[in-house]
Design a protein around this motif. Structure first.
Motif, PDB file in Angstrom:
ATOM      1  N   UNK A 231       4.418  -1.862 -11.042  1.00 49.04           N
ATOM      2  CA  UNK A 231       5.182  -3.313 -11.489  1.00 49.04           C
ATOM      3  C   UNK A 231       6.407  -3.163 -10.223  1.00 49.04           C
ATOM      4  N   UNK A 232       7.111  -2.093 -10.549  1.00 48.25           N
ATOM      5  CA  UNK A 232       8.234  -1.972  -9.433  1.00 48.25           C
ATOM      6  C   UNK A 232       7.806  -1.710  -8.012  1.00 48.25           C
ATOM      7  N   UNK A 233       6.683  -1.056  -7.732  1.00 48.38           N
ATOM      8  CA  UNK A 233       6.521  -1.040  -6.457  1.00 48.38           C
ATOM      9  C   UNK A 233       5.978  -2.453  -5.668  1.00 48.38           C
ATOM     10  N   UNK A 234       5.380  -3.189  -6.419  1.00 53.05           N
ATOM     11  CA  UNK A 234       4.975  -4.561  -6.092  1.00 53.05           C
ATOM     12  C   UNK A 234       6.347  -5.174  -5.841  1.00 53.05           C
ATOM     13  N   UNK A 235       6.988  -5.235  -6.671  1.00 55.07           N
ATOM     14  CA  UNK A 235       8.173  -6.347  -6.647  1.00 55.07           C
ATOM     15  C   UNK A 235       9.027  -5.625  -5.466  1.00 55.07           C
ATOM     16  N   UNK A 236       9.133  -4.582  -5.155  1.00 50.88           N
ATOM     17  CA  UNK A 236      10.157  -3.864  -4.149  1.00 50.88           C
ATOM     18  C   UNK A 236       9.417  -4.358  -2.697  1.00 50.88           C
ATOM     19  N   UNK A 237       7.926  -4.591  -2.720  1.00 48.22           N
ATOM     20  CA  UNK A 237       7.278  -4.843  -1.415  1.00 48.22           C
ATOM     21  C   UNK A 237       7.287  -6.347  -1.234  1.00 48.22           C
ATOM     22  N   UNK A 238       7.841  -7.090  -2.177  1.00 47.15           N
ATOM     23  CA  UNK A 238       8.012  -8.646  -2.100  1.00 47.15           C
ATOM     24  C   UNK A 238       7.316  -9.431  -2.877  1.00 47.15           C
ATOM     25  N   UNK A 239       6.322  -8.856  -3.749  1.00 46.95           N
ATOM     26  CA  UNK A 239       5.533  -9.680  -4.484  1.00 46.95           C
ATOM     27  C   UNK A 239       6.329 -10.386  -5.614  1.00 46.95           C
ATOM     28  N   UNK A 240       6.094 -11.581  -5.949  1.00 48.47           N
ATOM     29  CA  UNK A 240       6.801 -12.323  -7.021  1.00 48.47           C
ATOM     30  C   UNK A 240       6.183 -11.797  -8.492  1.00 48.47           C
ATOM     31  N   UNK A 241       6.926 -11.097  -9.100  1.00 38.67           N
ATOM     32  CA  UNK A 241       6.361 -10.517 -10.232  1.00 38.67           C
ATOM     33  C   UNK A 241       6.888 -11.049 -11.423  1.00 38.67           C
ATOM     34  N   UNK A 242       6.038 -11.156 -12.508  1.00 43.07           N
ATOM     35  CA  UNK A 242       6.705 -11.918 -13.934  1.00 43.07           C
ATOM     36  C   UNK A 242       7.574 -10.891 -14.380  1.00 43.07           C
ATOM     37  N   UNK A 243       8.393 -11.436 -15.344  1.00 40.13           N
ATOM     38  CA  UNK A 243       9.296 -10.158 -15.956  1.00 40.13           C
ATOM     39  C   UNK A 243       8.262  -9.219 -16.648  1.00 40.13           C
ATOM     40  N   UNK A 244       8.699  -7.946 -16.552  1.00 41.51           N
ATOM     41  CA  UNK A 244       7.952  -6.705 -16.987  1.00 41.51           C
ATOM     42  C   UNK A 244       8.257  -6.725 -18.272  1.00 41.51           C
ATOM     43  N   UNK A 245       7.286  -6.709 -19.412  1.00 43.14           N
ATOM     44  CA  UNK A 245       7.294  -6.391 -20.752  1.00 43.14           C
ATOM     45  C   UNK A 245       6.613  -5.247 -20.949  1.00 43.14           C
ATOM     46  N   UNK A 246       6.813  -4.769 -22.345  1.00 39.70           N
ATOM     47  CA  UNK A 246       6.250  -3.564 -22.608  1.00 39.70           C
ATOM     48  C   UNK A 246       4.718  -3.352 -22.575  1.00 39.70           C
TER      49      UNK A 246
ATOM     50  N   UNK B 255       0.853  -1.110   0.125  1.00 40.70           N
ATOM     51  CA  UNK B 255       0.115  -0.034  -0.129  1.00 40.70           C
ATOM     52  C   UNK B 255       0.820   1.360  -0.008  1.00 40.70           C
ATOM     53  N   UNK B 256       1.849   1.229   0.837  1.00 38.45           N
ATOM     54  CA  UNK B 256       2.891   2.385   1.072  1.00 38.45           C
ATOM     55  C   UNK B 256       3.713   2.827  -0.406  1.00 38.45           C
ATOM     56  N   UNK B 257       4.017   1.698  -1.129  1.00 37.71           N
ATOM     57  CA  UNK B 257       4.682   1.787  -2.183  1.00 37.71           C
ATOM     58  C   UNK B 257       3.526   2.258  -3.522  1.00 37.71           C
ATOM     59  N   UNK B 258       2.517   1.738  -3.522  1.00 37.61           N
ATOM     60  CA  UNK B 258       1.625   1.988  -4.621  1.00 37.61           C
ATOM     61  C   UNK B 258       1.210   3.482  -4.259  1.00 37.61           C
ATOM     62  N   UNK B 259       1.245   3.929  -3.158  1.00 38.66           N
ATOM     63  CA  UNK B 259       0.758   5.273  -2.943  1.00 38.66           C
ATOM     64  C   UNK B 259       1.787   6.142  -3.249  1.00 38.66           C
ATOM     65  N   UNK B 260       2.958   6.036  -3.095  1.00 39.24           N
ATOM     66  CA  UNK B 260       4.226   6.509  -3.553  1.00 39.24           C
ATOM     67  C   UNK B 260       4.116   6.728  -5.005  1.00 39.24           C
ATOM     68  N   UNK B 261       3.938   5.571  -5.747  1.00 39.54           N
ATOM     69  CA  UNK B 261       3.697   5.445  -7.417  1.00 39.54           C
ATOM     70  C   UNK B 261       2.712   6.483  -7.818  1.00 39.54           C
ATOM     71  N   UNK B 262       1.540   6.316  -7.051  1.00 41.37           N
ATOM     72  CA  UNK B 262       0.442   7.181  -7.603  1.00 41.37           C
ATOM     73  C   UNK B 262       0.853   8.749  -7.558  1.00 41.37           C
ATOM     74  N   UNK B 263       1.334   8.934  -6.495  1.00 37.80           N
ATOM     75  CA  UNK B 263       1.546  10.493  -6.001  1.00 37.80           C
ATOM     76  C   UNK B 263       2.778  11.033  -6.907  1.00 37.80           C
TER      77      UNK B 263
END
Length: 190
Positions: free
Chosen positions: A110-125, A63-71
């Motif tokens: 995508x970066x916010x979720x990854x940094x929060x520890x969510x296992x994200x698939x490789x980011x594509x365009x 939540x904290x990281x997504x809020x930062x991304x939005x702001x």
């Protein structure tokens, strides 16, 4: 451990959805339309990042990281525009407007979720799309994309980032669709 199936998205406002519904209604009469699984209007959204099943212990940091991304991202002007397909399996409506900012917001979520520890698939365009229908087997979606080609929806301002929970349909229930629930939303640029 408990988890939630989540994705980050930009949700079109009601009037934009009304316009799209008017353009999509005639598609249901095209040959083969009965074989497609049409997305209920409540499921129309521009997914920015699919997070999958997220452990509840990760949510406060997420939540904290997504809020930062939005702001850090300014509100953007969009409109639903045209249509396309992924192979013969998904029919979608596209987007026009401030797509560079929309792509930036997708990268940031995508970066916010990854940094929060969510296992994200490789980011594509990022390809902004709003899924209208799916097919279990490859289908010729050309008549549908041709019908949507000239669609130009109204301009609207995307002013928030939404974190949405996806409640999967019950197996074996005909016509059952996923149910979506906004868990949190953050204003853009503030």
């Amino acid at each position: 451990m408990s988890s939630q199936r989540l994705f980050a998205a930009v949700l079109p406002p009601g009037p934009a959805g009304d316009e799209l519904a008017g353009a999509v209604a005639p598609l249901h009469g095209l040959p083969g339309a009965v074989n497609l699984r049409w997305t209920a209007r409540a499921g129309w959204h521009y997914t920015l990042a699919f997070l999958g099943n997220v452990d509840e212990e990760l949510l406060p940091d997420l939540y904290t990281r997504l809020e930062r991304a939005a702001h850090r991202t300014h509100p953007l002007r969009l409109r639903i525009h045209g249509g396309g397909r992924f192979d013969g399996r998904a029919l979608w409506a596209g987007a026009a407007g401030d797509l560079d900012t929309l792509r930036l917001l997708a990268e940031r979520t995508h970066a916010a979720a990854r940094r929060a520890g969510v296992a994200m698939e490789e980011h594509r365009r990022y390809t902004p799309h709003l899924t209208l229908a799916r097919s279990r087997v490859p289908a010729d979606l050309t008549p549908y994309t041709a019908a949507l080609e000239g669609f130009e929806g109204m301009h609207w301002e995307a002013g928030e980032l939404s974190l949405v929970r996806s409640n999967l349909p019950v197996d074996g229930v005909p016509g059952e669709q996923p149910r979506y629930e906004v868990v949190r939303a953050w204003p853009l640029g503030r």
